[in-house]
Design a protein around this motif. Structure first.
Motif, PDB file in Angstrom:
ATOM      1  N   ARG A   1       0.823  -1.289   0.047  1.00  0.00           N
ATOM      2  CA  ARG A   1      -0.210   0.161  -0.016  1.00  0.00           C
ATOM      3  C   ARG A   1       0.960   1.369   0.066  1.00  0.00           C
ATOM      4  O   ARG A   1       0.466   2.252  -0.513  1.00  0.00           O
ATOM      5  N   ALA A   2       2.127   1.076   0.787  1.00  0.00           N
ATOM      6  CA  ALA A   2       2.768   2.355   0.781  1.00  0.00           C
ATOM      7  C   ALA A   2       3.545   2.642  -0.483  1.00  0.00           C
ATOM      8  O   ALA A   2       3.585   3.853  -1.229  1.00  0.00           O
ATOM      9  N   LYS A   3       3.824   1.673  -1.309  1.00  0.00           N
ATOM     10  CA  LYS A   3       4.297   1.876  -2.589  1.00  0.00           C
ATOM     11  C   LYS A   3       3.268   2.331  -3.684  1.00  0.00           C
ATOM     12  O   LYS A   3       3.471   3.417  -4.676  1.00  0.00           O
ATOM     13  N   GLN A   4       1.966   2.079  -3.467  1.00  0.00           N
ATOM     14  CA  GLN A   4       0.995   2.544  -4.258  1.00  0.00           C
ATOM     15  C   GLN A   4       0.738   4.051  -3.999  1.00  0.00           C
ATOM     16  O   GLN A   4       0.503   4.830  -4.800  1.00  0.00           O
ATOM     17  N   SER A   5       0.718   4.543  -2.641  1.00  0.00           N
ATOM     18  CA  SER A   5       0.670   5.646  -2.080  1.00  0.00           C
ATOM     19  C   SER A   5       1.711   6.689  -2.763  1.00  0.00           C
ATOM     20  O   SER A   5       1.562   7.666  -3.052  1.00  0.00           O
ATOM     21  N   ASP A   6       2.901   6.048  -2.592  1.00  0.00           N
ATOM     22  CA  ASP A   6       4.250   6.887  -3.239  1.00  0.00           C
ATOM     23  C   ASP A   6       3.785   7.264  -4.733  1.00  0.00           C
ATOM     24  O   ASP A   6       4.063   8.412  -5.243  1.00  0.00           O
ATOM     25  N   ALA A   7       3.332   6.264  -5.437  1.00  0.00           N
ATOM     26  CA  ALA A   7       2.953   6.468  -7.048  1.00  0.00           C
ATOM     27  C   ALA A   7       2.071   7.479  -7.088  1.00  0.00           C
ATOM     28  O   ALA A   7       1.889   8.370  -7.942  1.00  0.00           O
TER      29      ALA A   7
END
Length: 492
Positions: free
Chosen positions: A55-61
């Protein structure tokens, strides 16, 4: 770089927006902190590191694309009372076994909609029944705070003890919690954190395991008043799936924390002085009154004359509703099952082994007060008292904008200290249950430490649907108190 886990929610979101660090970096920092602390504190009963990282990677994107939500990339803890899709939810009870919901509670779904992510599920008193987090099927939560030079393990309060301990120990930026008789505000007061129970109906109860349906309300535990306002902004809102959810538009809670309280009138109820209350609690209350005056508020003595009946009424209404709500856990449709020689024996075996002692006690009390011949004498009378308590508040709010009281009658106590005396345990909620019975918003904030170095809190109670005044007064008191104490990380 600053230790990322010590940041407030507002600071963390600002840092991610400025690209000082990413959501993945702060998420990894929290995962490392949980790995080190949780064996000692038992705050999390389930951790979801891989889900959090994804989810963190998705948020960064999303942030890179300019599509960041209000809480984009913020790692939070979710109390084990909130159903989380694909992640075990047990209400810290053996009776739910390995129950894994196929749906998301409205409140946690709202947070995820706004970009927050989940680090795991937080420990709690079983079915939210308790004031010390000692009734959990997974064992008690330990507070990160210590009493003086002692090594004795202290309670973080209950039922949202895992939420409070995790926030105080920097194991998440904030946490969801629930409050039926003080289960957000008492743990917040015990751990030097901020917790608000909003107006009944502000947050949807859909997907939250029910304890007492007319009293339960979700809210956040956070590091600051501003953080609590930001979390509540996302958690709250109308939900057609909950018949008690209010359709009223949400004000800007965060903006309210910047509002002056000059010209406001704050009520001080005489009935909140109880026998045996430590002098430190009385002194802090007087200090809070002085801070409010210094900020430009007028102080007015008020009477909430039915306050002394609040606890007895609560401990009839809440168990009655619990006995009704918990009847569904019978080993038939989901959760744990202990077989017997026939259907009745299966029911008995499942409930006897699945429910802990405190939950069984409250089910028995509730069943008794709802039984033929006792319904009028107990339940109906308690509901009448509840209406009197609500009327006391309505009368008081005719001339005051908010009410200031202590949050708890003492600082945190050691695990095991009150476990043998249910009444002594129930008295922890003496200052908090009135707001639940009347459905009012109330916030606990840390304001001082006692002579043993433990946090003490103040409580601000507001009119129904007037969380803005609660946040304004609380922020003014927070600024005046300048509370900076932190628990030493003795587990490192």
């Amino acid at each position: 770089m600053t230790n990322l886990t010590t940041l407030t929610l507002a600071e963390a979101l600002d840092g991610m927006e400025k690209k000082s660090f990413s959501s993945l970096e702060i998420t990894n920092a929290f995962i490392d902190a949980i790995d080190k602390a949780n064996p000692h504190l038992n705050a999390y009963v389930v951790t979801t590191p891989e889900l959090a990282r994804e989810r963190a990677k998705q948020s960064d994107a999303k942030r890179a694309q300019g599509k960041a939500g209000a809480l984009e990339g913020a790692p939070l803890g979710i109390k084990d009372l909130f159903c989380t899709e694909g992640v075990r939810t047990t209400a810290a009870s053996g009776v739910l076994g390995e129950f894994t919901p196929t749906y998301e509670s409205t409140v946690s779904g709202n947070l995820f909609r706004d970009g927050a992510l989940m680090l795991g599920k937080l420990n709690m008193d079983e079915f939210a029944m308790g004031s010390s987090n000692e009734t959990s099927h997974f064992g008690p939560v330990v507070s990160p705070w210590r009493r003086g030079n002692e090594d004795s393990k202290l309670t973080p309060g209950g039922s949202s003890g895992g939420s409070a301990s995790a926030v105080a120990a920097d194991l998440c930026l904030g946490a969801t919690a629930t409050d039926t008789g003080g289960s957000i505000r008492q743990p917040a007061a015990f751990t030097g954190t901020v917790g608000i129970k909003p107006t009944y109906g502000r947050c949807s109860r859909w997907g939250i395991v029910a304890f007492a349906s007319s009293l339960d309300q979700a809210g956040p535990i956070a590091k600051t008043v501003e953080d609590a306002a930001m979390l509540l902004q996302s958690m709250a809102g109308h939900d057609p799936k909950d018949s008690t959810s209010l359709p009223n538009a949400l004000p800007d809670f965060r903006a309210a924390t910047q509002r002056s309280i000059k010209g406001m009138t704050i009520g001080v109820p005489e009935e909140y002085r109880v026998d045996g209350m430590p002098q430190e609690i009385e002194d802090l209350w007087q200090q809070g009154i002085a801070w409010a005056k210094d900020a430009g508020a007028t102080i007015k003595p008020i009477s909430l004359k039915h306050t002394k009946y609040a606890l007895p009424a609560y401990y009839i209404v809440a168990p009655a509703e619990a006995s009704s709500n918990l009847a569904r856990y019978d080993g038939m449709r989901y959760g744990a099952r202990v077989s017997g020689k026939d259907l009745n024996a299966t029911y008995e075996n499942t409930r006897a082994s699945g429910f802990g002692a405190e939950v069984q006690r409250r089910i028995l009390i509730g069943t008794y007060v709802l039984s033929a011949g006792y319904y009028d004498a107990y339940y109906l009378r308690a509901q009448k008292v509840r209406q009197r308590i609500a009327q006391d508040f309505r009368d008081a709010f005719g001339s005051v904008d908010a009410i200031l009281t202590p949050a708890t009658p003492s600082a945190a106590f050691a695990l095991g200290e009150k476990g043998d005396d249910p009444v002594a345990m129930y008295l922890n909620d003496i200052f908090t249950v009135t707001a639940n019975l009347a459905g009012l918003p109330a916030l606990a904030l840390p304001a001082a430490v006692d002579k043993q170095g433990l946090p003490l809190g103040l409580q601000v109670i507001g009119k129904a649907l007037d969380e803005e005044s609660v946040f304004a007064v609380s922020a003014a008191l927070e600024k005046a108190a300048g509370f900076r104490a932190k628990a030493a990380k003795w587990w490192l």
